[in-house]
Design a protein around this motif. Structure first.
Motif, PDB file in Angstrom:
ATOM      1  N   GLU A   1       8.830   1.663   1.658  1.00 56.38           N
ATOM      2  CA  GLU A   1       8.857   3.123   1.754  1.00 56.38           C
ATOM      3  C   GLU A   1       8.778   3.808   0.392  1.00 56.38           C
ATOM      4  O   GLU A   1       8.259   4.909   0.273  1.00 56.38           O
ATOM      5  CB  GLU A   1      10.103   3.582   2.540  1.00 56.38           C
ATOM      6  CG  GLU A   1      11.392   3.772   1.755  1.00 56.38           C
ATOM      7  CD  GLU A   1      11.885   2.539   1.002  1.00 56.38           C
ATOM      8  OE1 GLU A   1      11.396   1.431   1.260  1.00 56.38           O
ATOM      9  OE2 GLU A   1      12.762   2.699   0.141  1.00 56.38           O
ATOM     10  N   GLN A   2       9.275   3.123  -0.656  1.00 58.83           N
ATOM     11  CA  GLN A   2       9.277   3.748  -1.979  1.00 58.83           C
ATOM     12  C   GLN A   2       9.592   2.693  -3.016  1.00 58.83           C
ATOM     13  O   GLN A   2      10.397   1.784  -2.758  1.00 58.83           O
ATOM     14  CB  GLN A   2      10.320   4.890  -2.012  1.00 58.83           C
ATOM     15  CG  GLN A   2      10.677   5.451  -3.374  1.00 58.83           C
ATOM     16  CD  GLN A   2       9.509   6.175  -4.071  1.00 58.83           C
ATOM     17  OE1 GLN A   2       8.439   6.360  -3.494  1.00 58.83           O
ATOM     18  NE2 GLN A   2       9.692   6.535  -5.318  1.00 58.83           N
ATOM     19  N   VAL A   3       8.954   2.800  -4.168  1.00 52.41           N
ATOM     20  CA  VAL A   3       9.326   1.950  -5.304  1.00 52.41           C
ATOM     21  C   VAL A   3       8.944   2.704  -6.575  1.00 52.41           C
ATOM     22  O   VAL A   3       7.947   3.444  -6.583  1.00 52.41           O
ATOM     23  CB  VAL A   3       8.641   0.555  -5.244  1.00 52.41           C
ATOM     24  CG1 VAL A   3       7.115   0.651  -5.284  1.00 52.41           C
ATOM     25  CG2 VAL A   3       9.133  -0.344  -6.371  1.00 52.41           C
TER      26      VAL A   3
ATOM     27  N   THR B   1       3.680  -1.677  -9.000  1.00 52.17           N
ATOM     28  CA  THR B   1       2.529  -1.077  -8.308  1.00 52.17           C
ATOM     29  C   THR B   1       2.557  -1.539  -6.862  1.00 52.17           C
ATOM     30  O   THR B   1       3.418  -2.326  -6.462  1.00 52.17           O
ATOM     31  CB  THR B   1       1.203  -1.444  -9.017  1.00 52.17           C
ATOM     32  OG1 THR B   1       0.159  -0.624  -8.470  1.00 52.17           O
ATOM     33  CG2 THR B   1       0.838  -2.921  -8.830  1.00 52.17           C
ATOM     34  N   HIS B   2       1.654  -1.002  -6.037  1.00 52.43           N
ATOM     35  CA  HIS B   2       1.592  -1.445  -4.639  1.00 52.43           C
ATOM     36  C   HIS B   2       0.208  -1.189  -4.064  1.00 52.43           C
ATOM     37  O   HIS B   2      -0.565  -0.399  -4.614  1.00 52.43           O
ATOM     38  CB  HIS B   2       2.688  -0.780  -3.787  1.00 52.43           C
ATOM     39  CG  HIS B   2       2.768   0.701  -3.935  1.00 52.43           C
ATOM     40  ND1 HIS B   2       1.903   1.553  -3.309  1.00 52.43           N
ATOM     41  CD2 HIS B   2       3.621   1.472  -4.656  1.00 52.43           C
ATOM     42  CE1 HIS B   2       2.222   2.794  -3.632  1.00 52.43           C
ATOM     43  NE2 HIS B   2       3.249   2.782  -4.439  1.00 52.43           N
ATOM     44  N   GLN B   3      -0.062  -1.882  -2.982  1.00 55.92           N
ATOM     45  CA  GLN B   3      -1.392  -1.874  -2.379  1.00 55.92           C
ATOM     46  C   GLN B   3      -1.876  -0.467  -1.985  1.00 55.92           C
ATOM     47  O   GLN B   3      -3.006  -0.099  -2.319  1.00 55.92           O
ATOM     48  CB  GLN B   3      -1.399  -2.842  -1.175  1.00 55.92           C
ATOM     49  CG  GLN B   3      -2.763  -3.299  -0.736  1.00 55.92           C
ATOM     50  CD  GLN B   3      -3.367  -2.339   0.292  1.00 55.92           C
ATOM     51  OE1 GLN B   3      -2.641  -1.573   0.916  1.00 55.92           O
ATOM     52  NE2 GLN B   3      -4.675  -2.371   0.445  1.00 55.92           N
ATOM     53  N   PRO B   4      -1.045   0.358  -1.291  1.00 55.17           N
ATOM     54  CA  PRO B   4      -1.578   1.673  -0.885  1.00 55.17           C
ATOM     55  C   PRO B   4      -2.032   2.535  -2.072  1.00 55.17           C
ATOM     56  O   PRO B   4      -3.063   3.213  -1.985  1.00 55.17           O
ATOM     57  CB  PRO B   4      -0.395   2.332  -0.144  1.00 55.17           C
ATOM     58  CG  PRO B   4       0.462   1.197   0.304  1.00 55.17           C
ATOM     59  CD  PRO B   4       0.316   0.133  -0.730  1.00 55.17           C
ATOM     60  N   ALA B   5      -1.288   2.506  -3.188  1.00 53.35           N
ATOM     61  CA  ALA B   5      -1.666   3.334  -4.342  1.00 53.35           C
ATOM     62  C   ALA B   5      -2.971   2.846  -4.961  1.00 53.35           C
ATOM     63  O   ALA B   5      -3.836   3.645  -5.325  1.00 53.35           O
ATOM     64  CB  ALA B   5      -0.563   3.316  -5.388  1.00 53.35           C
TER      65      ALA B   5
END
Ligand SMILES: Cc1ncc(COP(=O)(O)O)c(C=O)c1O
Length: 425
Positions: free
Chosen positions: A74-76, A82-86
């Motif tokens: 939900e948040q980091v 980093t993360h896949q959706p961004a």
């Protein structure tokens, strides 16, 4: 206490005079173009809830992606992680943006996306030369770029900014271009060019300033002049992006492309708060330095929130579908037809109207009564009347406009047009 009583006691609403305010309407549900109140009465959302909703309210595809992402991550913190959706969203946006964009910087609303752009442009000059005199901003009169301080500073000095007038940085305001004023505009730009860091503009439609439109042909010439002085061009596409003007980005109408583009509102299909500022390699390279002082010291707790990025990806998937493009084409066509009808009726209407105009899915005109300003009380009267007939309109002073979600049906559009005509007859 009822919801409205509690609202009055505990809540402060935006852009709303607090004394003698009308009670807000509690909305319990929404579907496609319709908002539903506690009694089940529906309202056609003819302005896409402050210009954000693209595919309609409570879109199941976007809702599903939000749900899935919320269960996963939900948040980091986005510094050091980093993360896949961004990453996927940045890749997708860069594919769609006009011109040679190379990086996406995330924030969380329209004002922060322009604030980021201004800081990015000013620090670009500072990183290249800490003695740089390029600190001024060039902007259009009648502009609106948001409510944070920098964004207010490059917006029209209006009722919105009156209390803060003495506190803004130096901005050179010019008229939007037309067939007559280009030589005068060129003179101003030539005179100040070496001190100008950036030019910020709402391409082709000035939204909050009253849906004022100007032509791509003259604007392209103005951009050419600005670029000839190496001034960084910032297109504020917070409102115009994602097909509102008929093209993915309004900047596509001009041959000369910006160096920075600001996005928000329709970015997530209007479902979640997210801002994005895109820049070219030229801008980014000034920050790619061994000097730690050249870092862009800017970020928000919710920068690149994964749920918001997933919502944006889902909205982009819908925008890529042929049936969505067809809806946008149809909406543009029907709005064009209604503009013609209004133009033909001009002079025969009881209430005088002027400046009937449209671009893509946006239609606007002025009712020629009282002053041409945001505080013109016609706005309130029209909103109240419209609500009674089950339509939500929020004129900007005496400027009546529509900017519907792309899923609005022909029948709903007809109801909106009929209401507008009933105002004028
Ligand atoms: C062109 C433009 N820029 C920036 C903003 C500010 O966006 P937000 O209200 O999300 O801060 C707006 C809002 O209407 C806008 O129309």
């Amino acid at each position: 206490m009822t919801l409205l009583q509690k609202d009055k006691q505990f809540v402060w609403h935006p852009f709303t005079a607090q004394k003698n305010r009308l009670p807000p309407i509690p909305i319990v549900q929404a579907k496609e173009s319709l908002l539903f109140d506690e009694q089940g009465k529906s309202y056609i959302d003819a302005i896409s809830s402050w210009w954000v909703t693209l595919h309609g309210h409570a879109n199941p595809h976007i809702a599903q992606k939000i749900f899935e992402q919320a269960l996963k991550l939900e948040q980091v913190i986005f510094a050091g992680f980093t993360h896949q959706p961004a990453v996927a969203l940045a890749e997708k946006l860069l594919e769609k943006l006009p011109g040679g964009f190379s990086k996406i910087f995330y924030s969380d609303n329209g004002s922060t996306s322009t604030e980021v752009a201004l800081k990015m442009a000013i620090q670009f000059w500072w990183n290249n030369d800490s003695q740089s005199k390029r600190k001024k901003i060039l902007a259009f009169k009648n502009a609106y770029h948001g409510d944070t301080f920098g964004a207010m500073g490059v917006s029209e000095r209006s009722v919105f900014t009156l209390a803060f007038q003495d506190l803004f940085f130096e901005v050179i305001f010019i008229d939007t271009p037309d067939e007559n004023n280009l030589p005068a505009l060129f003179k101003i730009i030539d005179a100040h060019a070496e001190n100008i860091a950036a030019f910020i503009y709402e391409p082709l439609v000035q939204g909050a300033g009253g849906m004022k439109m100007y032509q791509a042909e003259y604007f392209n010439l103005l951009l050419q002049k600005v670029k000839s002085h190496d001034i960084i061009c910032i297109a504020d596409e917070v409102m115009t992006g994602f097909f509102r003007t008929g093209k993915f980005f309004a900047s596509e109408y001009m041959e000369i492309k910006p160096d920075i583009i600001c996005m928000s509102k329709g970015l997530t299909g209007g479902t979640m708060a997210l801002g994005a500022t895109a820049c070219t390699d030229r801008i980014y390279d000034a920050y790619s330095s061994d000097n730690p002082l050249h870092t862009f010291f800017h970020g928000h707790s919710f920068t690149a929130n994964p749920i918001a990025c997933s919502a944006a990806l889902a909205s982009m998937e819908l925008l890529d579908k042929e049936d969505c493009r067809e809806k946008i084409r149809l909406l543009t066509l029907v709005i064009d037809q209604f503009t013609r009808q209004l133009n033909m009726l001009q002079g025969k209407l009881e209430r005088p109207v002027k400046n009937i105009r449209h671009l893509g899915t946006i239609l606007a005109f002025e009712i020629d009564e009282g002053k041409n300003e945001y505080l013109n009380s016609i706005s309130k009267t029209i909103t109240e009347k419209a609500l009674k007939t089950g339509i939500y309109l929020r004129p900007l002073g005496n400027t009546v406009y529509i900017m519907p979600p792309y899923c609005i049906t022909e029948h709903e559009l007809k109801l909106v047009f009929d209401f507008m005509l009933s105002l004028l007859k």
